[in-house]
Design a protein around this motif. Structure first.
Motif, PDB file in Angstrom:
ATOM      1  N   ALA A   1      -6.403  -7.579   5.634  1.00  0.00           N
ATOM      2  CA  ALA A   1      -5.983  -6.647   4.582  1.00  0.00           C
ATOM      3  C   ALA A   1      -4.511  -6.831   4.261  1.00  0.00           C
ATOM      4  CB  ALA A   1      -6.256  -5.202   4.990  1.00  0.00           C
ATOM      5  N   MET A   2      -4.154  -6.445   3.036  1.00  0.00           N
ATOM      6  CA  MET A   2      -2.759  -6.458   2.605  1.00  0.00           C
ATOM      7  C   MET A   2      -2.532  -5.243   1.715  1.00  0.00           C
ATOM      8  SD  MET A   2      -0.614  -9.234   0.341  1.00  0.00           S
ATOM      9  CE  MET A   2      -1.395  -8.813  -1.222  1.00  0.00           C
ATOM     10  N   SER A   3      -1.530  -4.450   2.031  1.00  0.00           N
ATOM     11  CA  SER A   3      -1.136  -3.340   1.162  1.00  0.00           C
ATOM     12  C   SER A   3       0.083  -3.783   0.352  1.00  0.00           C
ATOM     13  CB  SER A   3      -0.817  -2.087   1.984  1.00  0.00           C
ATOM     14  OG  SER A   3       0.249  -2.337   2.868  1.00  0.00           O
TER      15      SER A   3
ATOM     16  N   GLY B   1       6.429  -9.143   2.980  1.00  0.00           N
ATOM     17  CA  GLY B   1       7.199  -9.879   1.999  1.00  0.00           C
ATOM     18  C   GLY B   1       7.628  -9.041   0.818  1.00  0.00           C
ATOM     19  N   TYR B   2       8.329  -9.721  -0.080  1.00  0.00           N
ATOM     20  CA  TYR B   2       8.914  -9.102  -1.257  1.00  0.00           C
ATOM     21  C   TYR B   2       8.887 -10.128  -2.383  1.00  0.00           C
ATOM     22  CZ  TYR B   2      12.697  -7.309  -4.234  1.00  0.00           C
ATOM     23  OH  TYR B   2      13.433  -6.854  -5.294  1.00  0.00           O
ATOM     24  N   GLU B   3       8.420  -9.730  -3.562  1.00  0.00           N
ATOM     25  CA  GLU B   3       8.466 -10.625  -4.712  1.00  0.00           C
ATOM     26  C   GLU B   3       9.214  -9.935  -5.843  1.00  0.00           C
ATOM     27  OE1 GLU B   3       4.403 -11.510  -5.849  1.00  0.00           O
ATOM     28  OE2 GLU B   3       4.183  -9.601  -6.876  1.00  0.00           O
ATOM     29  N   GLU B   4       9.805 -10.749  -6.707  1.00  0.00           N
ATOM     30  CA  GLU B   4      10.518 -10.195  -7.852  1.00  0.00           C
ATOM     31  C   GLU B   4      10.420 -11.159  -9.024  1.00  0.00           C
ATOM     32  OE1 GLU B   4      15.093 -10.685  -7.329  1.00  0.00           O
ATOM     33  OE2 GLU B   4      14.260 -10.369  -5.328  1.00  0.00           O
ATOM     34  N   ILE B   5      10.569 -10.587 -10.213  1.00  0.00           N
ATOM     35  CA  ILE B   5      10.603 -11.376 -11.446  1.00  0.00           C
ATOM     36  C   ILE B   5      11.888 -11.028 -12.180  1.00  0.00           C
ATOM     37  CG2 ILE B   5       9.549 -11.736 -13.721  1.00  0.00           C
ATOM     38  CD1 ILE B   5       6.830 -11.161 -12.411  1.00  0.00           C
TER      39      ILE B   5
ATOM     40  N   GLN C   1       2.596  -6.146   2.776  1.00  0.00           N
ATOM     41  CA  GLN C   1       2.469  -6.427   4.206  1.00  0.00           C
ATOM     42  C   GLN C   1       0.999  -6.441   4.576  1.00  0.00           C
ATOM     43  OE1 GLN C   1       4.456  -3.202   6.186  1.00  0.00           O
ATOM     44  NE2 GLN C   1       2.632  -1.939   6.168  1.00  0.00           N
ATOM     45  N   GLY C   2       0.669  -7.132   5.671  1.00  0.00           N
ATOM     46  CA  GLY C   2      -0.717  -7.146   6.094  1.00  0.00           C
ATOM     47  C   GLY C   2      -1.005  -8.178   7.148  1.00  0.00           C
ATOM     48  N   GLY C   3      -2.287  -8.504   7.293  1.00  0.00           N
ATOM     49  CA  GLY C   3      -2.726  -9.515   8.248  1.00  0.00           C
ATOM     50  C   GLY C   3      -4.135  -9.242   8.741  1.00  0.00           C
TER      51      GLY C   3
END
Length: 154
Positions: free
Chosen positions: A70-72, A132-136, A149-151
């Protein structure tokens, strides 16, 4: 199982939101949610999220009907109020999400640029446990951000 799970996860992501956006939604189990699903053999993928400009959600992969991974996530557009610009940001995001890799199947690549948009993704950990973190950015202005986050589930 690792290779099959990651391959399935990438296929499922590319077949749902990354390909179709909200149009991939099936009838949601939770009021007000968007729900995306994909099934292949013993694997089943479900992505449930709420919101649009700002949103939160969770992806889950099941194997033989048992939750396995899962990943939230949560985030959205910032500094933008124009609907057309928001659509173009999310269209660019879907393109970036189709570029996810087996090494990091969480979201998109670590860096991708097309036209005035730049996508950046920073993560730590492995597919078993990560965040992690993503940005545009639109030119020099950050217009979108998301944390995740997840795993593996035990």
């Amino acid at each position: 199982m690792r290779c099959k799970l990651i391959s399935f996860l990438l296929t499922a992501k590319r077949a749902t939101y990354a390909a179709q956006g909200d149009d991939a939604s099936v009838p949601a189990q939770l009021p007000g949610a968007k729900q995306l699903e994909y099934r292949e053999g013993p694997y089943f993928y479900r992505d449930i999220y709420f919101g649009m400009e700002m949103f939160t959600g969770m992806e889950t992969v099941y194997h033989l009907d048992q939750p396995l991974w899962a990943m939230s996530y949560g985030g959205g557009v910032i500094n933008i109020g124009d609907r057309e610009q928001i659509r173009s940001i999310y269209a660019f995001l879907r393109e970036a999400l189709r570029l996810g890799s087996e090494e990091a199947p969480y979201r998109g690549p670590d860096f991708w640029k097309k036209g005035p948009f730049t996508y950046m993704n920073h993560w730590e950990g492995t597919w078993e446990r990560f965040y992690g973190y993503e940005e545009i950015h639109l030119k020099d202005t950050k217009v979108y951000e998301l944390r995740y986050q997840g795993g593996l589930l035990s």
